[in-house]
Design a protein around this motif. Structure first.
Motif, short mmCIF file in Angstrom:
data_model
loop_
_atom_site.label_atom_id
_atom_site.label_comp_id
_atom_site.label_asym_id
_atom_site.label_seq_id
_atom_site.Cartn_x
_atom_site.Cartn_y
_atom_site.Cartn_z
N GLY A 110 36.69 32.74 38.27
CA GLY A 110 37.27 33.44 37.14
C GLY A 110 36.25 33.75 36.07
N VAL A 111 35.40 32.78 35.75
CA VAL A 111 34.35 32.99 34.76
C VAL A 111 33.36 34.06 35.25
CG1 VAL A 111 32.41 31.92 33.54
CG2 VAL A 111 34.56 30.68 33.82
N ALA A 112 33.01 33.98 36.53
CA ALA A 112 32.08 34.96 37.10
C ALA A 112 32.66 36.37 37.03
CB ALA A 112 31.75 34.60 38.55
N ARG A 113 33.95 36.49 37.33
CA ARG A 113 34.60 37.80 37.28
C ARG A 113 34.62 38.34 35.85
NH1 ARG A 113 33.06 39.96 40.00
NH2 ARG A 113 31.88 38.26 40.87
N PHE A 114 34.88 37.47 34.87
CA PHE A 114 34.90 37.92 33.48
C PHE A 114 33.52 38.39 33.04
CE2 PHE A 114 34.15 37.00 28.99
CZ PHE A 114 35.07 37.87 28.41
N LEU A 115 32.48 37.65 33.41
CA LEU A 115 31.12 38.04 33.03
C LEU A 115 30.73 39.37 33.67
CD1 LEU A 115 29.31 34.58 33.25
CD2 LEU A 115 29.89 35.86 31.17
N SER A 116 31.12 39.55 34.93
CA SER A 116 30.82 40.81 35.62
C SER A 116 31.57 41.97 34.96
CB SER A 116 31.22 40.70 37.10
OG SER A 116 30.97 41.90 37.78
N CYS A 117 32.84 41.73 34.64
CA CYS A 117 33.64 42.76 33.97
C CYS A 117 33.04 43.08 32.60
CB CYS A 117 35.08 42.29 33.83
SG CYS A 117 36.20 43.50 33.07
N ALA A 118 32.63 42.04 31.87
CA ALA A 118 32.02 42.24 30.55
C ALA A 118 30.74 43.06 30.66
CB ALA A 118 31.74 40.89 29.90
N HIS A 119 29.97 42.80 31.72
CA HIS A 119 28.74 43.56 31.95
C HIS A 119 29.01 45.05 32.03
CE1 HIS A 119 26.32 45.62 35.12
NE2 HIS A 119 25.34 45.25 34.34
N TRP A 120 30.01 45.42 32.84
CA TRP A 120 30.31 46.84 33.02
C TRP A 120 30.89 47.46 31.75
CZ3 TRP A 120 28.24 49.61 36.62
CH2 TRP A 120 27.89 49.02 37.84
N VAL A 121 31.81 46.76 31.11
CA VAL A 121 32.43 47.30 29.90
C VAL A 121 31.40 47.50 28.80
CG1 VAL A 121 34.08 46.83 28.05
CG2 VAL A 121 34.70 46.35 30.42
#
Length: 272
Positions: free
Chosen positions: A202-213
């Motif tokens: 979950g944390v990894a997915r949030f960081l990846s999503c934050a990267h793109w946004v």
């Protein structure tokens, strides 16, 4: 009870009493606040993607510890591990033929450890595998992801097969955790190491999503053009957001359990 502890307890009680719509709104606000904080603290937002892969690797390390020390794979979904191996293998293929960088090395290490987990679950610890709980039909995600990749993929100058493969691994990664969430929903009780692993995802997915946004915000939308034309840029962002929201509910109950001092996570019905 010390003042900080009393304040945390009061906030927990207040949030618990709120209706679902208010909780959803608070979750969105919290996510936006986290994005603002990351934008202020992390200057090179490419590091967020590296951090996401590093956190994923930490999650895999937790699984390795569980399998080696406790000699059991109870509570783990073999199908989620197989889906993870598939999208990592496809992404590595795309990296080698399209863009070789540090992410290729990180993905290689993650794929090798994932394959080791699959080997342990299939052969060494097969007697502890909860096959009856791992009843998610993976073709429910493989087929739609393949069809969607055929329809919506990058419009770059690369070979059409490579572009479709790239799209396929992006879509498959977004839903690869569904079988694992299904196992946890079927068992209702999640032991610590499995909970730590899924929380790391979950944390990894949030960081990846934050990267793109944040990349889109920093480039004022020009990144979307760089990714290609048509629906593909939007679908990349949607895939990242879907991954984050799929795990958001579980992460909420994980944090709630940790703050409550509980080692074993008990999920109410309908959480995942």
């Amino acid at each position: 009870m010390r003042p900080p502890t009393r304040l945390i307890h009061a906030v927990k009680v207040w949030v618990r009493r709120q209706p679902p719509k208010v909780k959803a709104f608070l979750a969105v606000v919290s996510g936006m606040a986290a994005l603002v904080l990351l934008r202020a603290v992390v200057h090179d937002h490419d590091n967020l993607f590296v951090a996401a892969e590093a956190v994923h690797a930490i999650g895999i390390s937790v699984l390795i510890y569980k399998l080696m020390k406790e000699k059991t794979c109870a509570g783990l979904s073999l199908k989620s591990q197989e889906l993870t191996a598939i999208f990592l293998a496809v992404r590595l293929y795309c990296s080698f033929v399209m863009e070789y960088d540090i992410h290729t090395l990180l993905d290689s290490a993650t794929l090798l450890t994932t394959l080791w987990v699959i080997y342990m679950m299939r052969f060494k610890l097969k007697s502890t595998y909860m096959e009856d709980k791992d009843n998610f039909a993976i073709y429910y995600v493989l087929v739609p992801c393949a069809v969607l990749a055929l329809l919506v993929h990058p419009s770059t100058s690369h070979n059409i097969l490579n572009r479709i493969s790239w799209a396929f691994c992006v879509y498959l990664e977004a839903v690869s955790v569904l079988p694992q969430l299904g196992v946890m929903q079927n068992t209702k009780i999640v032991e610590p190491f499995t909970a730590h692993y899924v929380f790391a995802l979950g944390v990894a997915r949030f960081l990846s999503c934050a990267h793109w946004v944040l990349q889109v915000l920093d480039t004022r939308g020009h990144l979307l053009t760089a990714l290609g034309h048509g629906l593909w840029p939007s679908f990349v962002l949607i895939s990242e957001i879907v991954q984050t929201f799929i795990l958001a509910d579980f992460c909420y109950y994980y944090v709630k359990s940790v703050l409550g001092g509980q080692l074993v996570l008990r999920l109410p019905s309908g959480v995942v």
